[in-house]
Design an enzyme around this catalytic site. Structure first.
Site, mmCIF file in Angstrom:
data_model
loop_
_atom_site.group_PDB
_atom_site.id
_atom_site.type_symbol
_atom_site.label_atom_id
_atom_site.label_comp_id
_atom_site.label_asym_id
_atom_site.label_seq_id
_atom_site.Cartn_x
_atom_site.Cartn_y
_atom_site.Cartn_z
ATOM 1 N N ARG A 140 8.424 17.254 44.564
ATOM 2 C CA ARG A 140 8.392 18.692 44.329
ATOM 3 C C ARG A 140 9.768 19.286 44.608
ATOM 4 O O ARG A 140 10.467 18.869 45.533
ATOM 5 C CB ARG A 140 7.345 19.373 45.220
ATOM 6 C CG ARG A 140 5.901 19.165 44.773
ATOM 7 C CD ARG A 140 5.597 19.872 43.458
ATOM 8 N NE ARG A 140 4.191 19.771 43.080
ATOM 9 C CZ ARG A 140 3.695 18.819 42.298
ATOM 10 N NH1 ARG A 140 4.494 17.859 41.842
ATOM 11 N NH2 ARG A 140 2.411 18.820 41.980
ATOM 12 N N THR A 167 11.240 13.043 42.610
ATOM 13 C CA THR A 167 10.187 13.155 41.605
ATOM 14 C C THR A 167 8.917 13.729 42.241
ATOM 15 O O THR A 167 7.825 13.592 41.687
ATOM 16 C CB THR A 167 9.868 11.784 40.968
ATOM 17 O OG1 THR A 167 9.536 10.843 42.005
ATOM 18 C CG2 THR A 167 11.038 11.265 40.177
ATOM 19 N N GLU A 197 10.678 26.234 37.825
ATOM 20 C CA GLU A 197 10.423 25.493 36.582
ATOM 21 C C GLU A 197 9.784 26.426 35.571
ATOM 22 O O GLU A 197 8.848 27.141 35.904
ATOM 23 C CB GLU A 197 9.505 24.292 36.868
ATOM 24 C CG GLU A 197 10.141 23.258 37.780
ATOM 25 C CD GLU A 197 9.245 22.054 38.056
ATOM 26 O OE1 GLU A 197 8.120 21.998 37.507
ATOM 27 O OE2 GLU A 197 9.655 21.161 38.815
ATOM 28 N N GLY A 229 3.108 7.242 50.463
ATOM 29 C CA GLY A 229 1.761 7.328 49.929
ATOM 30 C C GLY A 229 1.580 6.301 48.825
ATOM 31 O O GLY A 229 2.300 5.300 48.756
ATOM 32 N N ARG A 230 0.615 6.553 47.930
ATOM 33 C CA ARG A 230 0.340 5.606 46.853
ATOM 34 C C ARG A 230 1.569 5.345 45.982
ATOM 35 O O ARG A 230 1.896 4.208 45.666
ATOM 36 C CB ARG A 230 -0.786 6.143 45.961
ATOM 37 C CG ARG A 230 -2.173 6.169 46.572
ATOM 38 C CD ARG A 230 -3.178 6.579 45.505
ATOM 39 N NE ARG A 230 -4.533 6.730 46.015
ATOM 40 C CZ ARG A 230 -5.059 7.873 46.416
ATOM 41 N NH1 ARG A 230 -4.322 8.982 46.383
ATOM 42 N NH2 ARG A 230 -6.313 7.930 46.844
ATOM 43 N N ILE A 231 2.254 6.428 45.594
ATOM 44 C CA ILE A 231 3.400 6.282 44.693
ATOM 45 C C ILE A 231 4.568 5.623 45.425
ATOM 46 O O ILE A 231 5.284 4.788 44.858
ATOM 47 C CB ILE A 231 3.807 7.636 44.100
ATOM 48 C CG1 ILE A 231 2.619 8.259 43.349
ATOM 49 C CG2 ILE A 231 4.993 7.473 43.143
ATOM 50 C CD1 ILE A 231 2.848 9.688 42.888
ATOM 51 N N HIS A 287 10.221 17.491 34.540
ATOM 52 C CA HIS A 287 8.979 17.207 35.252
ATOM 53 C C HIS A 287 8.058 16.297 34.426
ATOM 54 O O HIS A 287 6.930 16.656 34.080
ATOM 55 C CB HIS A 287 8.253 18.512 35.599
ATOM 56 C CG HIS A 287 7.332 18.380 36.781
ATOM 57 N ND1 HIS A 287 7.136 19.380 37.702
ATOM 58 C CD2 HIS A 287 6.552 17.345 37.202
ATOM 59 C CE1 HIS A 287 6.272 18.996 38.617
ATOM 60 N NE2 HIS A 287 5.902 17.753 38.337
#
Length: 329
Positions: free
Chosen positions: A238, A236, A267, A156-158, A286
């Site tokens: 989920r 990074t 978390e 995706g974008r990241i 996170h």
């Protein structure tokens, strides 16, 4: 009559002031403590808009009490904390904050990769603990990054932004994605691989895909067994994408070399979690999008979505749901 908006965590004053120009604003006053469930269930009854964080579970129980709710504005890219289908059936719009955190999260992902590869944290701890002795040829030796093979799961974008950072280190980049992106292969100089081949060939495996039930524990014992003994896993995205019990065993037994983790299934991560006992794991709380400008940008986008929807305009970044096979905002 003004609409009422509830915010589930204390936000910067400039965000609250923006919203207060249009709405009655109520807000949980703690910055680092999530709103208690019982308070959320009470507050949701009479509000028109909700601004929430990924730590807030907006499930069917919450939505069933939201008699006047028109929009849920989530300050996050992911939205697995929200029952999007249930919201859509009630005519409630859900929005998220994509795009604004792309570069910051890619920065952190590559930083975590480098820290894990070069044993930055354990070396720093040795110095701080007064345990640094005479220089040794093989002490704190890590894995090379320049020229290594990076496997990205989820383009995706990241993921695309991560490719650009990797190319600066002359890395060979492989990717696996549910839908092959041949245009990006040409544009970015990357190669598509099936998941098994990517795991077998990569020196670094980075998880960059959104979480859903269908990819729960995508990386488990079988997948970890395919990776090189010198390989490093970076997550990074989920926590639920990785079987943490299987990862612990693989790291402890030397099946893979190290891991860098910014996200976890639970978390905050309990202090007695087995992964925290391993020196070949770099763990972060996170912080993928945690730069001042990015976090403010996310909050502003969430607020802008709220203003648009409650003023009768279209949301900027809607999350699509499907009802009877038809996509809706």
């Amino acid at each position: 009559m003004k609409n009422t908006v509830y915010i589930t965590r204390k936000l910067p004053e400039e965000i609250v002031n923006k919203l207060s120009c249009y709405f009655h604003v109520r807000m949980w006053g703690e910055e680092n403590i999530p709103v208690p469930r019982e308070i959320l269930l009470k507050e949701i009854e009479n509000v028109n808009g909700l601004i929430c964080l990924l730590t807030d579970q907006i499930d069917n129980e919450v939505l069933s009490k939201a008699k006047h709710l028109k929009i849920i504005s989530n300050i996050a890219v992911g939205y697995n904390n929200i029952d999007v289908q249930s919201a859509a059936k009630r005519g409630i719009i859900v929005t998220n904050t994509p795009g604004v955190l792309t570069e910051t999260t890619a920065d952190l992902t590559f930083a975590l990769l480098m820290a894990s590869a070069r044993r930055v944290v354990s070396a720093s701890d040795t110095l701080r603990n007064g345990e640094w002795g005479a220089w040794s040829l093989m002490e704190f030796t890590g894995q090379d990054i320049y020229g290594a093979t990076l496997g990205i799961i989820g383009l995706g974008r990241i993921g695309e932004a991560l490719v650009k950072r990797a190319k600066g280190f002359d890395m060979n980049v492989l990717y696996y994605n549910r839908t092959r992106k041949q245009d990006k292969e040409l544009e970015l100089g990357i190669r598509y691989m099936d998941l098994k081949s990517l795991l077998q060939q990569s020196d670094y495996v980075c998880l960059m895909l959104p979480y859903s039930a269908e990819v729960h524990h995508l990386i488990g014992r079988e997948e970890l067994s395919l990776m090189k003994k010198s390989a490093i896993l970076i997550n990074t995205a989920r926590g639920g994408l990785v079987d943490e019990g299987a990862l612990y065993d693989a790291l402890r037994n030397g099946e893979i070399w190290a891991a860098g983790l910014d996200v976890f299934e639970q978390e905050p991560l309990p202090l007695d979690h087995p992964l925290l006992s391993l020196s070949n794991v770099v763990t972060l709380p996170h912080i993928g999008s945690a730069s001042v400008n990015t976090r403010l940008g996310m909050a502003h986008l969430a607020a802008d979505n709220m203003v648009n929807v409650l003023n009768g305009d279209e949301p900027i970044t809607p999350v699509l749901a499907s009802i009877n096979g038809i996509e809706v905002n």
